[in-house]
Design an enzyme around this catalytic site. Structure first.
Site, PDB file in Angstrom:
ATOM      1  N   ARG A  15       0.832  -1.206   0.000  1.00 59.54           N
ATOM      2  CA  ARG A  15       0.000   0.000   0.000  1.00 59.54           C
ATOM      3  C   ARG A  15       0.869   1.260   0.000  1.00 59.54           C
ATOM      4  O   ARG A  15       2.052   1.223   0.319  1.00 59.54           O
ATOM      5  CB  ARG A  15      -0.923   0.004   1.227  1.00 59.54           C
ATOM      6  CG  ARG A  15      -2.026  -1.008   1.178  1.00 59.54           C
ATOM      7  CD  ARG A  15      -2.798  -1.090   2.494  1.00 59.54           C
ATOM      8  NE  ARG A  15      -2.030  -1.705   3.557  1.00 59.54           N
ATOM      9  CZ  ARG A  15      -2.466  -1.892   4.796  1.00 59.54           C
ATOM     10  NH1 ARG A  15      -3.681  -1.472   5.127  1.00 59.54           N
ATOM     11  NH2 ARG A  15      -1.707  -2.477   5.704  1.00 59.54           N
ATOM     12  N   LYS A  75       1.661   1.814   7.436  1.00 55.70           N
ATOM     13  CA  LYS A  75       1.973   0.981   8.602  1.00 55.70           C
ATOM     14  C   LYS A  75       2.937   1.692   9.538  1.00 55.70           C
ATOM     15  O   LYS A  75       3.625   2.653   9.160  1.00 55.70           O
ATOM     16  CB  LYS A  75       2.578  -0.360   8.157  1.00 55.70           C
ATOM     17  CG  LYS A  75       1.587  -1.274   7.467  1.00 55.70           C
ATOM     18  CD  LYS A  75       0.383  -1.599   8.340  1.00 55.70           C
ATOM     19  CE  LYS A  75       0.724  -2.502   9.499  1.00 55.70           C
ATOM     20  NZ  LYS A  75      -0.469  -2.804  10.343  1.00 55.70           N
ATOM     21  N   TYR A  94      -0.904   4.298  10.913  1.00 66.97           N
ATOM     22  CA  TYR A  94      -1.301   3.300  11.908  1.00 66.97           C
ATOM     23  C   TYR A  94      -0.098   3.028  12.805  1.00 66.97           C
ATOM     24  O   TYR A  94       1.003   2.775  12.314  1.00 66.97           O
ATOM     25  CB  TYR A  94      -1.709   1.986  11.232  1.00 66.97           C
ATOM     26  CG  TYR A  94      -3.034   2.019  10.508  1.00 66.97           C
ATOM     27  CD1 TYR A  94      -4.221   2.237  11.189  1.00 66.97           C
ATOM     28  CD2 TYR A  94      -3.093   1.811   9.130  1.00 66.97           C
ATOM     29  CE1 TYR A  94      -5.437   2.257  10.517  1.00 66.97           C
ATOM     30  CE2 TYR A  94      -4.304   1.830   8.453  1.00 66.97           C
ATOM     31  CZ  TYR A  94      -5.475   2.054   9.158  1.00 66.97           C
ATOM     32  OH  TYR A  94      -6.674   2.079   8.497  1.00 66.97           O
ATOM     33  N   HIS A  96      -0.695   1.317  16.409  1.00 67.70           N
ATOM     34  CA  HIS A  96      -1.019   0.174  17.269  1.00 67.70           C
ATOM     35  C   HIS A  96       0.026   0.018  18.373  1.00 67.70           C
ATOM     36  O   HIS A  96       0.592  -1.044  18.590  1.00 67.70           O
ATOM     37  CB  HIS A  96      -1.129  -1.109  16.440  1.00 67.70           C
ATOM     38  CG  HIS A  96      -2.203  -1.054  15.390  1.00 67.70           C
ATOM     39  ND1 HIS A  96      -3.553  -1.111  15.684  1.00 67.70           N
ATOM     40  CD2 HIS A  96      -2.127  -0.939  14.037  1.00 67.70           C
ATOM     41  CE1 HIS A  96      -4.262  -1.035  14.575  1.00 67.70           C
ATOM     42  NE2 HIS A  96      -3.432  -0.920  13.567  1.00 67.70           N
ATOM     43  N   GLU A 118      -5.646   4.699  14.045  1.00 64.68           N
ATOM     44  CA  GLU A 118      -6.592   3.776  14.680  1.00 64.68           C
ATOM     45  C   GLU A 118      -7.295   4.365  15.897  1.00 64.68           C
ATOM     46  O   GLU A 118      -8.266   3.783  16.386  1.00 64.68           O
ATOM     47  CB  GLU A 118      -5.908   2.457  15.068  1.00 64.68           C
ATOM     48  CG  GLU A 118      -4.932   2.531  16.223  1.00 64.68           C
ATOM     49  CD  GLU A 118      -3.523   2.948  15.816  1.00 64.68           C
ATOM     50  OE1 GLU A 118      -2.634   2.925  16.682  1.00 64.68           O
ATOM     51  OE2 GLU A 118      -3.312   3.308  14.630  1.00 64.68           O
ATOM     52  N   SER A 134     -10.637  -2.263   8.261  1.00 57.42           N
ATOM     53  CA  SER A 134     -11.390  -3.316   8.942  1.00 57.42           C
ATOM     54  C   SER A 134     -12.349  -3.990   7.965  1.00 57.42           C
ATOM     55  O   SER A 134     -12.559  -5.208   8.024  1.00 57.42           O
ATOM     56  CB  SER A 134     -12.172  -2.732  10.122  1.00 57.42           C
ATOM     57  OG  SER A 134     -11.295  -2.248  11.110  1.00 57.42           O
ATOM     58  N   VAL A 179     -15.205  -5.502  11.471  1.00 53.51           N
ATOM     59  CA  VAL A 179     -14.529  -6.707  10.973  1.00 53.51           C
ATOM     60  C   VAL A 179     -15.474  -7.901  11.010  1.00 53.51           C
ATOM     61  O   VAL A 179     -15.625  -8.633  10.023  1.00 53.51           O
ATOM     62  CB  VAL A 179     -13.254  -7.006  11.795  1.00 53.51           C
ATOM     63  CG1 VAL A 179     -12.688  -8.382  11.424  1.00 53.51           C
ATOM     64  CG2 VAL A 179     -12.203  -5.943  11.550  1.00 53.51           C
ATOM     65  N   SER A 220     -21.506 -13.470  23.878  1.00 54.56           N
ATOM     66  CA  SER A 220     -20.144 -13.949  24.092  1.00 54.56           C
ATOM     67  C   SER A 220     -19.885 -14.200  25.577  1.00 54.56           C
ATOM     68  O   SER A 220     -20.168 -13.347  26.417  1.00 54.56           O
ATOM     69  CB  SER A 220     -19.141 -12.922  23.567  1.00 54.56           C
ATOM     70  OG  SER A 220     -17.822 -13.415  23.689  1.00 54.56           O
ATOM     71  N   VAL A 239     -12.071  -8.848  17.519  1.00 55.76           N
ATOM     72  CA  VAL A 239     -12.335  -8.042  18.710  1.00 55.76           C
ATOM     73  C   VAL A 239     -11.446  -6.810  18.713  1.00 55.76           C
ATOM     74  O   VAL A 239     -10.269  -6.891  18.377  1.00 55.76           O
ATOM     75  CB  VAL A 239     -12.068  -8.868  19.983  1.00 55.76           C
ATOM     76  CG1 VAL A 239     -12.260  -8.025  21.229  1.00 55.76           C
ATOM     77  CG2 VAL A 239     -12.986 -10.082  20.018  1.00 55.76           C
ATOM     78  N   VAL A 267      -7.721 -11.364  13.221  1.00 59.59           N
ATOM     79  CA  VAL A 267      -7.641 -10.036  12.622  1.00 59.59           C
ATOM     80  C   VAL A 267      -7.200  -9.007  13.668  1.00 59.59           C
ATOM     81  O   VAL A 267      -6.751  -7.918  13.323  1.00 59.59           O
ATOM     82  CB  VAL A 267      -8.994  -9.640  11.994  1.00 59.59           C
ATOM     83  CG1 VAL A 267      -8.884  -8.329  11.225  1.00 59.59           C
ATOM     84  CG2 VAL A 267      -9.486 -10.732  11.040  1.00 59.59           C
ATOM     85  N   ALA A 268      -7.282  -9.361  14.938  1.00 58.65           N
ATOM     86  CA  ALA A 268      -6.889  -8.450  16.021  1.00 58.65           C
ATOM     87  C   ALA A 268      -5.384  -8.492  16.291  1.00 58.65           C
ATOM     88  O   ALA A 268      -4.918  -7.920  17.279  1.00 58.65           O
ATOM     89  CB  ALA A 268      -7.648  -8.812  17.300  1.00 58.65           C
ATOM     90  N   ASP A 270      -2.887  -6.905  15.152  1.00 63.12           N
ATOM     91  CA  ASP A 270      -2.238  -5.597  15.323  1.00 63.12           C
ATOM     92  C   ASP A 270      -2.345  -5.079  16.749  1.00 63.12           C
ATOM     93  O   ASP A 270      -1.524  -4.271  17.187  1.00 63.12           O
ATOM     94  CB  ASP A 270      -2.875  -4.568  14.385  1.00 63.12           C
ATOM     95  CG  ASP A 270      -2.229  -4.584  13.001  1.00 63.12           C
ATOM     96  OD1 ASP A 270      -1.039  -4.899  12.919  1.00 63.12           O
ATOM     97  OD2 ASP A 270      -2.928  -4.293  12.018  1.00 63.12           O
ATOM     98  N   ALA A 299      -0.151  -9.560   9.989  1.00 63.35           N
ATOM     99  CA  ALA A 299      -0.388  -8.273  10.649  1.00 63.35           C
ATOM    100  C   ALA A 299      -0.776  -7.152   9.691  1.00 63.35           C
ATOM    101  O   ALA A 299      -1.155  -6.074  10.139  1.00 63.35           O
ATOM    102  CB  ALA A 299       0.854  -7.879  11.443  1.00 63.35           C
TER     103      ALA A 299
END
Length: 370
Positions: A15, A75, A94, A96, A118, A134, A179, A220, A239, A267-268, A270, A299
Site C-alpha cells: 500500500r 503501517k 497506523y 497500534h 486507529e 477493517s 470486521v 459472548s 475483537v 484479525v486483532a 495488530d 499483521a
C-alpha cells in the site's frame, strides 16, 4: 507544509499512503509533497502519475524523512525507520502502540508527534480511519480461512459452503463490529453456517435483523466459546478495544478441544491478538500450526490487496491530512476533537491512556499540549 510519503518497507506491504489524486488535492492547498520513488508501484500508481500532479520524487527513504515536516504512512515505522524520525516531526499512520513496546519507546525517544489512524474517533465512538481497513480485513479473513481449510494446506479439508447433501462449514466470529460484520457477510454469501458472538445485546439485535438466515447471534462468554470451538471449522478473531490490547478470548488450553485442521484467523493481531497463541506473521509466511490447529495472523492483511486497500484508506485519511497540513497539528487537533483523540505520543510524552497502561509508562494529559 512539507509532506513526505515514504515507500512502505514492512514485509509484503504494497500500500501507499497517498494516491496521485490525494497529492493533487494537497498541492491545490499550496503544500509541497515529496514521494519516494516507486512508493506507489505496489498499489498500481506509477512515479509518472505523481509527477504529473506536482509531487517531487526523492530516491531514498532517508531523503523523504529528512525533508518532511509531516510524514504520511500506512503501517507503523519499523526498526530501520526509527532513527530517521526527527524531533517535532508529525507522523500520521497506523501505530497500534499498545501491542509493541519497542516501537512505543522509540517514538518517545524520537520526540516526534505521533498521530495514530486507529484512535481517531468520532463522537459516536466510530473509528473512521480504521473502518476501511477493517472492512477489507474482515472480508479477507473469510477468503484466507476458506483457503486454509483445504487439506493440502493442513486444514480440515472442508468446503466453506458445502454442496447439496453435504453440510457447510461452521464459522464462528468473535466480535460483531466492522470486521465481524464484514466477515459474516462474506461467509454467509459463500453459504457457510455462521455464528457471531458479541457482548452487546443491542449490537446482536441489530445483526440479527440485518443478516441472512444462515447467520446466528450468540452472547459472548467463556462458556459459550468453549462449547462452540468443539465443532466449528473456522474461527475469526474480530475483537477491538480502541488503542488497547485485545483480550485473549481463546486460550492455549482451548486448542485441545478443537478438531484437527480447525483454522484460526486473528484479525486483532495488530492489537496483540485475541487468541493466546497468536503471533504476528507475514504474507510471505502466513500460517503456523499449534496442536494441529492452523493459525493465520498476518499483521497487514489488507496489504495483499493494495489497490483496493490504498483507495479505501486514502478516501478516509485525506480530509484529515489536509486539515493537519493547512492548520498544523496543534490548531487542527484543537479544532477537531476526532483528530485530537488520534494523538498518542507528543514530544517524548505518552498522551493516550491505553498506551501508558499497556507498558506502565507515565501518562501526560493532552491538556498540556492542546
Amino acid at each position: 507544509m512539507i509532506i513526505g510519503v515514504p515507500k512502505e518497507i514492512k514485509n509484503n506491504e504494497n500500500r501507499v499512503a497517498l494516491t496521485p489524486a490525494g497529492v493533487k488535492e494537497l498541492k491545490k492547498e499550496g503544500h509541497q509533497v515529496y514521494v519516494q520513488a516507486t512508493a506507489g508501484e505496489g498499489s498500481g500508481f506509477a512515479d509518472a502519475e505523481y509527477v504529473s500532479v506536482g509531487a517531487e520524487l526523492l530516491p531514498t527513504i532517508e531523503d523523504v524523512y529528512a525533508k518532511a515536516e509531516m510524514i504520511i504512512k500506512v503501517k507503523e515505522p519499523i526498526e530501520a525507520e526509527y532513527k530517521l524520525i526527527k524531533e517535532d516531526q508529525l507522523v500520521f499512520t497506523y501505530f497500534h502502540f499498545a501491542s509493541h513496546e519497542p516501537l512505543t519507546r522509540a517514538m518517545i525517544d524520537s520526540k516526534s508527534v505521533c498521530l495514530a489512524y486507529e484512535t481517531v474517533e468520532k463522537a459516536d465512538r466510530s473509528l473512521p480511519l480504521l473502518v476501511p481497513m477493517s472492512e477489507v480485513a474482515g472480508r479477507m479473513s473469510i477468503q484466507q480461512g476458506a483457503k486454509y481449510l483445504e487439506k493440502p494446506l493442513k486444514g480440515r479439508g472442508i468446503l466453506l459452503g458445502g454442496v447439496p447433501g453435504v453440510r457447510p462449514a461452521k464459522v464462528m466470529i468473535l466480535g460483531g463490529g466492522v470486521v465481524g460484520t464484514e466477515a459474516a457477510k462474506m461467509a454467509a454469501g459463500l453459504g457457510a453456517d455462521v455464528t457471531i458472538l458479541d457482548l452487546s445485546l443491542p449490537r446482536l439485535r441489530y445483526l440479527d435483523d440485518v443478516m441472512p438466515a444462515n447467520v446466528k447471534t450468540l452472547m459472548s462468554s467463556e462458556y459459550n466459546i468453549r462449547e462452540m470451538i468443539k465443532d466449528h471449522d473456522l474461527i475469526i478473531g474480530a475483537v477491538l478495544i480502541p488503542g488497547a490490547k485485545a483480550p485473549k478470548l481463546i486460550t492455549r488450553d482451548m486448542l485441545k478441544d478443537m478438531r484437527e485442521g480447525t483454522v484460526l484467523v486473528d484479525v486483532a493481531v495488530d492489537q496483540g491478538g485475541c487468541f493466546e497463541t497468536t503471533k504476528p506473521t507475514t504474507h510471505q509466511d502466513p500460517v503456523y500450526i499449534i496442536d494441529d490447529v492452523v493459525h493465520y495472523s498476518v499483521a497487514n492483511m489488507p496489504g495483499a490487496v493494495p489497490y483496493t486497500s490504498t483507495l479505501a484508506l486514502t478516501n478516509a485519511t485525506l480530509p484529515y491530512a489536509i486539515q493537519l497540513a493547512n492548520k498544523g497539528w496543534e490548531k487542527a487537533c484543537k479544532e477537531n476533537n476526532e483528530l485530537k483523540l488520534g494523538l498518542n505520543v507528543i514530544k517524548g510524552e505518552v498522551v493516550y491512556k491505553a498506551v501508558s497502561d499497556a507498558f506502565d509508562l507515565p501518562y501526560t494529559p493532552l491538556d498540556k499540549f492542546i
